[in-house]
Design an enzyme around this catalytic site. Structure first.
Site, PDB file in Angstrom:
ATOM      1  N   ARG A  92       0.835  -1.215   0.000  1.00 31.09           N
ATOM      2  CA  ARG A  92       0.000   0.000   0.000  1.00 31.09           C
ATOM      3  C   ARG A  92       0.864   1.256   0.000  1.00 31.09           C
ATOM      4  O   ARG A  92       0.575   2.238   0.697  1.00 31.09           O
ATOM      5  CB  ARG A  92      -0.944   0.040   1.208  1.00 31.09           C
ATOM      6  CG  ARG A  92      -1.910  -1.096   1.310  1.00 31.09           C
ATOM      7  CD  ARG A  92      -2.945  -1.107   0.196  1.00 31.09           C
ATOM      8  NE  ARG A  92      -3.890  -2.163   0.422  1.00 31.09           N
ATOM      9  CZ  ARG A  92      -3.709  -3.420   0.024  1.00 31.09           C
ATOM     10  NH1 ARG A  92      -2.629  -3.750  -0.657  1.00 31.09           N
ATOM     11  NH2 ARG A  92      -4.621  -4.335   0.277  1.00 31.09           N
ATOM     12  N   SER A 112     -10.419  -0.018   3.920  1.00 27.43           N
ATOM     13  CA  SER A 112      -9.602  -0.267   5.121  1.00 27.43           C
ATOM     14  C   SER A 112      -9.075   1.058   5.655  1.00 27.43           C
ATOM     15  O   SER A 112      -8.416   1.798   4.921  1.00 27.43           O
ATOM     16  CB  SER A 112      -8.398  -1.134   4.766  1.00 27.43           C
ATOM     17  OG  SER A 112      -8.850  -2.321   4.178  1.00 27.43           O
ATOM     18  N   GLU A 129      -4.267   3.784   6.437  1.00 26.46           N
ATOM     19  CA  GLU A 129      -4.141   3.549   4.995  1.00 26.46           C
ATOM     20  C   GLU A 129      -4.801   4.711   4.231  1.00 26.46           C
ATOM     21  O   GLU A 129      -4.347   5.120   3.174  1.00 26.46           O
ATOM     22  CB  GLU A 129      -4.824   2.221   4.621  1.00 26.46           C
ATOM     23  CG  GLU A 129      -4.744   1.929   3.136  1.00 26.46           C
ATOM     24  CD  GLU A 129      -5.304   0.565   2.759  1.00 26.46           C
ATOM     25  OE1 GLU A 129      -5.046  -0.428   3.470  1.00 26.46           O
ATOM     26  OE2 GLU A 129      -6.003   0.499   1.741  1.00 26.46           O
TER      27      GLU A 129
HETATM   28  C1  LIG Z   1     -15.443  -0.122   0.104  1.00 27.54           C
HETATM   29  C2  LIG Z   1     -14.002   0.111  -0.303  1.00 27.54           C
HETATM   30  C3  LIG Z   1     -13.163  -0.969  -0.507  1.00 27.54           C
HETATM   31  C4  LIG Z   1     -11.829  -0.772  -0.858  1.00 27.54           C
HETATM   32  N1  LIG Z   1     -11.036  -1.868  -1.069  1.00 27.54           N
HETATM   33  C5  LIG Z   1      -9.733  -1.701  -1.384  1.00 27.54           C
HETATM   34  C6  LIG Z   1      -8.896  -2.839  -1.620  1.00 27.54           C
HETATM   35  O1  LIG Z   1      -9.337  -3.987  -1.578  1.00 27.54           O
HETATM   36  N2  LIG Z   1      -7.589  -2.617  -1.908  1.00 27.54           N
HETATM   37  C7  LIG Z   1      -7.060  -1.352  -2.011  1.00 27.54           C
HETATM   38  O2  LIG Z   1      -5.855  -1.241  -2.287  1.00 27.54           O
HETATM   39  N3  LIG Z   1      -7.838  -0.265  -1.793  1.00 27.54           N
HETATM   40  C8  LIG Z   1      -9.144  -0.404  -1.493  1.00 27.54           C
HETATM   41  N4  LIG Z   1      -9.946   0.704  -1.282  1.00 27.54           N
HETATM   42  C9  LIG Z   1      -9.336   2.045  -1.317  1.00 27.54           C
HETATM   43  C10 LIG Z   1      -9.479   2.783  -2.674  1.00 27.54           C
HETATM   44  O3  LIG Z   1     -10.479   2.187  -3.450  1.00 27.54           O
HETATM   45  C11 LIG Z   1      -8.161   2.811  -3.454  1.00 27.54           C
HETATM   46  O4  LIG Z   1      -7.119   3.348  -2.667  1.00 27.54           O
HETATM   47  C12 LIG Z   1      -8.272   3.634  -4.744  1.00 27.54           C
HETATM   48  O5  LIG Z   1      -7.103   3.463  -5.517  1.00 27.54           O
HETATM   49  C13 LIG Z   1      -8.505   5.119  -4.489  1.00 27.54           C
HETATM   50  O6  LIG Z   1      -8.863   5.699  -5.732  1.00 27.54           O
HETATM   51  P1  LIG Z   1      -9.560   7.131  -5.815  1.00 27.54           P
HETATM   52  O7  LIG Z   1      -9.589   7.518  -7.240  1.00 27.54           O
HETATM   53  O8  LIG Z   1     -10.853   7.111  -5.115  1.00 27.54           O
HETATM   54  O9  LIG Z   1      -8.489   8.021  -5.037  1.00 27.54           O
HETATM   55  P2  LIG Z   1      -8.740   9.337  -4.118  1.00 27.54           P
HETATM   56  O10 LIG Z   1      -9.314   8.915  -2.823  1.00 27.54           O
HETATM   57  O11 LIG Z   1      -9.494  10.348  -4.906  1.00 27.54           O
HETATM   58  O12 LIG Z   1      -7.266   9.819  -3.944  1.00 27.54           O
HETATM   59  C14 LIG Z   1      -6.351   9.091  -3.153  1.00 27.54           C
HETATM   60  C15 LIG Z   1      -4.987   9.801  -3.195  1.00 27.54           C
HETATM   61  O13 LIG Z   1      -4.421   9.708  -4.491  1.00 27.54           O
HETATM   62  C16 LIG Z   1      -4.155  10.998  -5.034  1.00 27.54           C
HETATM   63  N5  LIG Z   1      -4.495  10.927  -6.465  1.00 27.54           N
HETATM   64  C17 LIG Z   1      -5.660  10.495  -7.010  1.00 27.54           C
HETATM   65  N6  LIG Z   1      -5.586  10.523  -8.348  1.00 27.54           N
HETATM   66  C18 LIG Z   1      -4.352  10.985  -8.670  1.00 27.54           C
HETATM   67  C19 LIG Z   1      -3.689  11.276  -9.906  1.00 27.54           C
HETATM   68  N7  LIG Z   1      -4.280  11.073 -11.086  1.00 27.54           N
HETATM   69  N8  LIG Z   1      -2.416  11.749  -9.843  1.00 27.54           N
HETATM   70  C20 LIG Z   1      -1.812  11.968  -8.660  1.00 27.54           C
HETATM   71  N9  LIG Z   1      -2.397  11.750  -7.472  1.00 27.54           N
HETATM   72  C21 LIG Z   1      -3.651  11.266  -7.477  1.00 27.54           C
HETATM   73  C22 LIG Z   1      -5.058  11.951  -4.268  1.00 27.54           C
HETATM   74  O14 LIG Z   1      -4.527  13.262  -4.241  1.00 27.54           O
HETATM   75  C23 LIG Z   1      -5.090  11.296  -2.895  1.00 27.54           C
HETATM   76  O15 LIG Z   1      -3.958  11.673  -2.151  1.00 27.54           O
HETATM   77  C24 LIG Z   1     -11.311   0.549  -0.982  1.00 27.54           C
HETATM   78  C25 LIG Z   1     -12.167   1.641  -0.793  1.00 27.54           C
HETATM   79  C26 LIG Z   1     -13.507   1.429  -0.481  1.00 27.54           C
HETATM   80  C27 LIG Z   1     -14.396   2.623  -0.288  1.00 27.54           C
END
Ligand SMILES: Cc1cc2nc3c(=O)[nH]c(=O)nc-3n(C[C@H](O)[C@H](O)[C@H](O)COP(=O)(O)OP(=O)(O)OC[C@H]3O[C@@H](n4cnc5c(N)ncnc54)[C@H](O)[C@@H]3O)c2cc1C
Length: 339
Positions: free
Chosen positions: A165, A239, A335
């Protein structure tokens, strides 16, 4: 052309449904709009903050600067031969739609990562992982735009310094780049990882010994929907804490006191302990404090039961961390990205 709005509420853009305001806010749908935003940020001396699907973030205060909501879409097959295929997705693409695109073309590798929320661009930030697979296992490279100059740079896997992660984008290069596109290298023959959790067991229950891609992602979907809270019904960010990584020495000592301590190998000298188990043992599984709780079916997930604010989440997080530290001497690490 970039359309910048002022004082925009951010809660609706997060799966936690928590957040203050963005001083400035814009949706970006193209590379040109990102470059416009970079120029605007330079001119106005305001930082840029990137938002994907808002599924791994807790916004605790007003964001002074320009929040860019990434909606740059598109998926392309870059190269395909008998052995492998290179597929590039633009960073605002929905991650699960991307996995579906690969599965529909009988390309193997990403099945276990199906139904992870959010965008393609955020996936490398924390090297998303599930059921024994991590993005880094199939990552080829990414293209990113420097937030100061707008210049494009290509990052190969080794440049991303992927860990559990974790990546360089959470440390040395935090807030330095806009990830524009991600390319994965997938197999053209089955490469399933079925021995993690109950995937194989569930397939066998359905009489499937030699699954197709579709069977695997359907099974992943069943497992995930039975265990994880749907953010549309019970807002959360997945998480809240990382699994703990502890030294072998500490692990051996803890095992004397807790012979049932679940564990997986992490690195040569470290052992991974499921944080959900630690939280449950510390008495927080399903425990509600005000409008938030650690989810009753999976103690690792902190859920918002309604009108929670960031302060409620932070207070529960502090309590959980203190209780786990007291009982096991282990420091949990968040996380979710807290900003
Ligand atoms: C119900 C649920 C289950 C989940 N299960 C998992 C799992 O099994 N495994 C796992 O690893 N994660 C899991 N996650 C966490 C999440 O889905 C991941 O971390 C995902 O990659 C976040 O994507 P996002 O676009 O929503 O990021 P955001 O929440 O919008 O951003 C996260 C971070 O990344 C940065 N960021 C986003 N896009 C960019 C970009 N294009 N360039 C530079 N920086 C950027 C943002 O500034 C922020 O700091 C889960 C979340 C939920 C709600």
């Amino acid at each position: 052309m970039l359309k910048i709005q002022e004082n925009v509420a951010l809660a609706p853009y997060t799966t936690f449904k928590i957040g203050s305001q963005a001083e400035f806010f814009a949706v970006v749908k193209s590379r040109e709009e990102v470059l416009e935003a970079i120029a605007w940020s330079k001119l106005n001396k305001k930082p840029l903050v990137i938002l994907g699907g808002g599924s791994n973030i807790l916004i605790t205060k007003k964001i002074r600067g320009l929040v860019l909501k990434n909606e740059i879409r598109g998926i392309e097959v870059i190269e395909k031969n008998e052995d492998y295929a290179l597929i590039e997705a633009k960073s605002g693409e929905n991650w699960s739609r991307f996995v579906n695109f690969t599965v529909e073309r009988d390309l193997y590798g990403l099945e276990n990562l199906f139904l992870i929320y959010g965008t393609v661009g955020a996936a490398p930030i924390q090297n998303i992982g599930a059921y024994g697979v991590e993005l880094k296992d199939y990552f080829y490279h990414l293209r990113a735009l420097d937030l100061k100059t707008g210049h494009e740079k290509i990052f190969a896997a080794r440049d991303c310094e992927f860990g559990y992660r974790d990546s360089v984008f959470k440390h040395r290069l935090k807030n330095k780049y806009f990830i524009y596109a991600v390319t994965v290298k997938l197999k053209t023959t089955p490469d399933f990882k079925l021995d993690y959790g109950s995937i194989r067991e569930k397939l066998l229950e359905q009489g499937i010994k030699e699954p197709y891609c579709r069977d695997v992602i359907r099974t992943i979907q069943e497992i995930r929907t039975s265990k994880l809270p749907n953010p549309a019904l019970l807002p959360n960010a997945g998480s809240f804490f990382k699994n703990a990584e502890i030294s072998r020495v500490k692990f051996k000592n803890l095992l004397k006191k807790y012979p049932q301590l679940p564990n997986f190998p992490a690195t040569k000298n470290k052992v991974k302990i499921p944080a959900g188990w630690l939280i449950e043992q510390a008495g927080f599984k399903g425990k509600k404090i005000g409008p938030v709780s650690m989810y009753a079916k999976q103690a690792l997930i902190l859920v918002n039961h309604g009108a929670a604010e960031a302060k409620h989440v932070l207070a529960l997080s502090r309590k959980v961390k203190a209780a786990v530290k007291r009982k096991f001497g282990i420091d949990l690490e968040e996380e979710v990205r807290i900003i």
